[in-house]
Structures are given as C-alpha cells and as structure tokens.
Design an enzyme around this catalytic site. Sequence first.
Site, PDB file in Angstrom:
ATOM      1  N   TYR A  86     -39.102  41.063  34.697  1.00 30.37           N
ATOM      2  CA  TYR A  86     -39.038  41.224  33.237  1.00 30.37           C
ATOM      3  C   TYR A  86     -37.798  42.048  32.873  1.00 30.37           C
ATOM      4  O   TYR A  86     -37.069  41.736  31.946  1.00 30.37           O
ATOM      5  CB  TYR A  86     -40.301  41.927  32.731  1.00 30.37           C
ATOM      6  CG  TYR A  86     -40.405  41.899  31.230  1.00 30.37           C
ATOM      7  CD1 TYR A  86     -41.060  40.857  30.580  1.00 30.37           C
ATOM      8  CD2 TYR A  86     -39.823  42.909  30.453  1.00 30.37           C
ATOM      9  CE1 TYR A  86     -41.134  40.816  29.199  1.00 30.37           C
ATOM     10  CE2 TYR A  86     -39.893  42.868  29.074  1.00 30.37           C
ATOM     11  CZ  TYR A  86     -40.553  41.821  28.442  1.00 30.37           C
ATOM     12  OH  TYR A  86     -40.615  41.777  27.071  1.00 30.37           O
ATOM     13  N   PHE A 139     -20.983  25.290  11.047  1.00 29.68           N
ATOM     14  CA  PHE A 139     -21.887  24.468  11.841  1.00 29.68           C
ATOM     15  C   PHE A 139     -23.259  24.578  11.174  1.00 29.68           C
ATOM     16  O   PHE A 139     -23.575  25.603  10.590  1.00 29.68           O
ATOM     17  CB  PHE A 139     -21.930  24.907  13.319  1.00 29.68           C
ATOM     18  CG  PHE A 139     -22.799  23.975  14.118  1.00 29.68           C
ATOM     19  CD1 PHE A 139     -22.386  22.675  14.329  1.00 29.68           C
ATOM     20  CD2 PHE A 139     -24.048  24.359  14.575  1.00 29.68           C
ATOM     21  CE1 PHE A 139     -23.212  21.767  14.996  1.00 29.68           C
ATOM     22  CE2 PHE A 139     -24.871  23.468  15.239  1.00 29.68           C
ATOM     23  CZ  PHE A 139     -24.451  22.168  15.450  1.00 29.68           C
ATOM     24  N   THR A 140     -24.056  23.511  11.274  1.00 27.90           N
ATOM     25  CA  THR A 140     -25.320  23.448  10.509  1.00 27.90           C
ATOM     26  C   THR A 140     -26.170  24.711  10.683  1.00 27.90           C
ATOM     27  O   THR A 140     -26.622  25.306   9.697  1.00 27.90           O
ATOM     28  CB  THR A 140     -26.150  22.227  10.965  1.00 27.90           C
ATOM     29  OG1 THR A 140     -26.249  22.239  12.385  1.00 27.90           O
ATOM     30  CG2 THR A 140     -25.512  20.929  10.510  1.00 27.90           C
ATOM     31  N   ASP A 230     -17.246  31.697  17.600  1.00 23.49           N
ATOM     32  CA  ASP A 230     -18.290  30.826  18.144  1.00 23.49           C
ATOM     33  C   ASP A 230     -17.655  30.077  19.315  1.00 23.49           C
ATOM     34  O   ASP A 230     -16.829  29.179  19.122  1.00 23.49           O
ATOM     35  CB  ASP A 230     -18.790  29.858  17.066  1.00 23.49           C
ATOM     36  CG  ASP A 230     -19.863  28.890  17.597  1.00 23.49           C
ATOM     37  OD1 ASP A 230     -19.971  28.735  18.832  1.00 23.49           O
ATOM     38  OD2 ASP A 230     -20.555  28.272  16.776  1.00 23.49           O
ATOM     39  N   LYS A 273     -23.986  24.325  25.668  1.00 20.78           N
ATOM     40  CA  LYS A 273     -22.710  23.619  25.636  1.00 20.78           C
ATOM     41  C   LYS A 273     -21.704  24.291  26.575  1.00 20.78           C
ATOM     42  O   LYS A 273     -21.101  23.652  27.406  1.00 20.78           O
ATOM     43  CB  LYS A 273     -22.135  23.653  24.213  1.00 20.78           C
ATOM     44  CG  LYS A 273     -22.781  22.689  23.256  1.00 20.78           C
ATOM     45  CD  LYS A 273     -22.117  22.800  21.885  1.00 20.78           C
ATOM     46  CE  LYS A 273     -21.991  21.474  21.198  1.00 20.78           C
ATOM     47  NZ  LYS A 273     -23.254  20.853  20.848  1.00 20.78           N
ATOM     48  N   ARG A 396     -23.594  12.759  11.323  1.00 20.31           N
ATOM     49  CA  ARG A 396     -22.973  14.018  10.930  1.00 20.31           C
ATOM     50  C   ARG A 396     -22.313  13.776   9.581  1.00 20.31           C
ATOM     51  O   ARG A 396     -21.124  13.627   9.444  1.00 20.31           O
ATOM     52  CB  ARG A 396     -21.952  14.503  11.977  1.00 20.31           C
ATOM     53  CG  ARG A 396     -22.529  14.825  13.327  1.00 20.31           C
ATOM     54  CD  ARG A 396     -23.149  16.204  13.519  1.00 20.31           C
ATOM     55  NE  ARG A 396     -24.406  16.494  12.891  1.00 20.31           N
ATOM     56  CZ  ARG A 396     -25.197  17.524  13.250  1.00 20.31           C
ATOM     57  NH1 ARG A 396     -24.866  18.330  14.218  1.00 20.31           N
ATOM     58  NH2 ARG A 396     -26.326  17.755  12.629  1.00 20.31           N
ATOM     59  N   PHE A 462     -32.137  17.215   8.549  1.00 23.26           N
ATOM     60  CA  PHE A 462     -31.718  16.107   9.413  1.00 23.26           C
ATOM     61  C   PHE A 462     -32.530  16.017  10.695  1.00 23.26           C
ATOM     62  O   PHE A 462     -32.637  14.957  11.286  1.00 23.26           O
ATOM     63  CB  PHE A 462     -30.221  16.220   9.756  1.00 23.26           C
ATOM     64  CG  PHE A 462     -29.840  17.498  10.451  1.00 23.26           C
ATOM     65  CD1 PHE A 462     -29.499  18.621   9.728  1.00 23.26           C
ATOM     66  CD2 PHE A 462     -29.825  17.575  11.835  1.00 23.26           C
ATOM     67  CE1 PHE A 462     -29.153  19.805  10.371  1.00 23.26           C
ATOM     68  CE2 PHE A 462     -29.476  18.745  12.492  1.00 23.26           C
ATOM     69  CZ  PHE A 462     -29.150  19.870  11.747  1.00 23.26           C
TER      70      PHE A 462
END
Length: 489
Positions: A86, A139-140, A230, A273, A396, A462
Amino acid sequence: MKENNKSVKIKFFKGENIPLELHKTRVVQKLNLVPVERRLQALYEGGFNTFRLTTNDVFLDMLTDSGTNAMSDRQVAAMMYADDAYAGSQSFARLHTAVRDVLKKEYLLPVHQGRAAENILANAYIKKKGDLIPMNYHFTTALAHITQYGGRIVELLYDEAYNISSSHPFKGNMNTEKLERVICETGVENIPFIRLEASTNLIGGQPFSVQNMREVRRIADKYGIRVVLDASLLGENAYLVLKREPEFAGSSMGEVISIMTGLADIVYFSARKLSSSRGGGICTNKLEIYRELEALVPLFEGFLTYGGISVREIEAMAVGMYETLDETMICQSPQFIAYLVNSLANEGVPMVTPPGVLGAHVDAMRFCSHIPQSQYPAGSLAAAFFLVSGVRGMERGSISNQRDEEGNETFADMELLRLAVPRRVFTLSQIKYVIDRLSWLYENRQLISGLRFVYEPPVLRFFMGGLEPVSDWPQKLMKKFREDFGDSL
Ligand code: F0G
C-alpha cells in the site's frame, strides 16, 4: 550489441517506399470481421455511437491509442516482479526514478489516468468563478474539469491551425502575441496557469515547436504565471521536433524531451498514451507545487505511492517511460499515419495535413459537405465507415463538444473522423484495407446522411450519448455495399 534507438530510413529497390517495422509480433489476438448486416444491427444497438460498440463487432479498433498501444516484452516482463504494498512500494520507486531520468522532474504524484491529473490541477488552482486558462487548444476532459470548477478557457492557436489542408509543421503552436494580449486584458490574478498540450489532440495530433514553447515560457516568466504541460503525447511531439525543427536535426529524443519538460513548471500525463500502459502522473521540480497538490492524491486517487494504479501497471509505466526515448518505438505510429494520410489524400479523400500523430484525421466537413453541422457530419461519417468496413473510428467534432452555459449547442471548429493508429498494433495490409474501404465510401458519400440525439448526457455526452439516423440512409448504404462487394465481408 548496441541497440539502435534512432529511426531508420530504408530505401526500396523497386516500388513505393513503405514504412518498415523494427519489431516482430510474438503474441497475437484473433480478430473477427462480422458481415455488414450484423454491423448495421450493432449500430442500432449502440446508438450510432462508436463508443458504444462492443469489440465483438469491431474488426480494426481505431477508436483510440489510449491504453491500446502494444506493450513490449520488457514491459510485460516487468509486470511480473511488481512489489505489492500500500505504501512505499518498490514499483513506485522504479517509476519515480524513470520520471526523474526521462522527464527530469524531481517530484511525482501518481494518478489513475490523465483526467485525474486534470481534476487535481483544476481543484487546486481554479479558485474563483471565471478564472481563465489560456491554452493552445482544449482536450475534452481538460475542458470539462476546468468548467466543473467554475473556470473558463481561451484557445490561442494561430489561424493556420484551423486550415485543414496545410503544410505548416507546427500547427499546435500557441499564438504568443494573443497570449500576451489576453494576459493584459484579463489580469494576472485571474489566470491560474497556462496550459500547453503536446501533439494537440483535437486539431489532428499536431505538434508545437520548442521555439514556440520557449516564447510561451518567456511571457509566462514576464508575468509570473505557471506553465502546465500536458505531456500525454510528448514522445510524438518530440519526434516531430527532431524531424521538423532544424535546430534539433541532430538531437536525441531524450534531449528534446528534457528541454520541453524543463520549460514547464508542472508536467502531467496520461500514461495510457505516454508510456503505453495505464495510469498517469503529475510532476514538478518545485516543492511548493508538490505541497499544494499532495493532499488531493490520497483524497481522489489513493496513497501517494500508487495513486489508484495497480503495481503491475506501475512497472509497465516505468519501462514504457524509458522506451519513449527510443525513436524506433515512437516513430512507428507516425510513419503508418503518414502512409495512411498520404495514400488517402492521393485518392482525393479530404485529410488533415500535414500528417500528425495518434491517428489519421478525415475532414468530415468536406467529406460530407451535404450534411449540416447540426446533424453531426463527423458522427455520421464514423457510423457510415464502421458500417462499410468494421473499422471503429472516433467522432471528433460537434458531438464531442459540450453545450454552453445556457444549454445551447456549440459547433466544433473542425468536424473530424479520427482513425487512431496505436503503436505497433496494426499491419500494413490492415492499413491498406482502411484505405480501400474509405476510398469506396468517399465515392459513395452522397448516400451518407445525418444523425440526431435521442439520449444526451449532460457531461461528456459523446461517451454514452445515443443517436439515430435522420432517414433510412444506413440501409441504402448497405444495399450499395452489397451491390459493389457481393458477398464479401
Ligand atoms: N490529455 C490528452 C492530450 C489526451 O489525449 C487525453 C486522452 C487526456 C489528456 C486524458 O487522459 O484518458 O488517461 O484520462 N485521450 C484519449 C483519446 C482518451 O482517445 O484521445 P486519460
């Protein structure tokens, strides 16, 4: 033998130059290609929303590269020696070392995925209603978290970024003249941070240059504002810097990555990613920033040495972090994408250019110029393409937009169908199949018509929204498919 970590240019003796893989396949997954009749039924069951299809019905899954990049043998091996604890896990220690080595940041806060980092940053820094976050493009999930906490965004791309068929090498650049103007008009006290997104996703995976980032940094320093990077697609952005920015022609991936992360106060990423596995993180060299965010990780994610990620995935993240320095790994997807984009463009299919990263992006506004934006051309094209190919892409465009504060529909700047090319997943013959079916659909594009919502969730609609066709166009398209392809799947 020393491993080659540089991308290679192979010249072919005869025929076209094609991308050549520097890996071999050792574990495979069987795919299904179901008949067009079943695909039509699947569309109705899934509300004409490709997120709601199940992989039983999908042949090539080009929805996203998120968590779907192929893993390396070394990543899988590392998962076997994960240290379950943990607190104080050695797996986390290895990830922390990898972040220090690759991203050159001292402090690391683990989170379960990229949007969790966005939640923590918005929670910590958006202090009052109307706080403004300048960014190259949203970005969304970043936008959704900023607005959830009462913030606003302003997008500061150059006009060229909106030019779909362009040859500009760095469409993700932030317009720094506009940035300075926005800062002066808004007031420094109302700008918690500036957000830069590597390989700007929603405009077609388009990079920014190091030169541009340096200029953003200069302005941020002048006004004392933090820069947040990002870095979810940082490896690909760095690769395109090597290929497109003359100053870095002879540099290594590691050099470019460390220059870029060095220009940001906070770097966050989706490891789904960045390092082809699960998880995410926020990192910084500043202790005061670490302290500002520290308490939020156990609150939202989990203890500071796992952040909601399994230790096995943490090991894979650590190995993947080092692998982003390997150009032969990073270059595979951009090279396949370039092949896909250039081949389709040669067939006359309107594509976003120059080819970016993450996926090939089809310009649905031109592909389906007969469909009004209120009937979602990109969503319609995504559904039509699945019907005729079994290939699942992602809308998109305006369906991915959220309504404004008054509840009005907001139309996207671009209506794109994204065909993601996760790293080292598809073969070139599969890419050729995509080119064939999409070229056919382009010839028959007049048969595609629009969609309308029948179920519209209030946030990130979406993902789970349900739509229906405005007419019986899917049946007509299927009939034409059968006429032209006979009993072919
Ligand atoms: N930032 C960028 C640039 C992204 O592309 C994504 C995810 C996120 C943040 C959020 O990360 O999914 O781990 O929470 N992009 C995926 C996509 C979903 O399909 O483009 P996440």
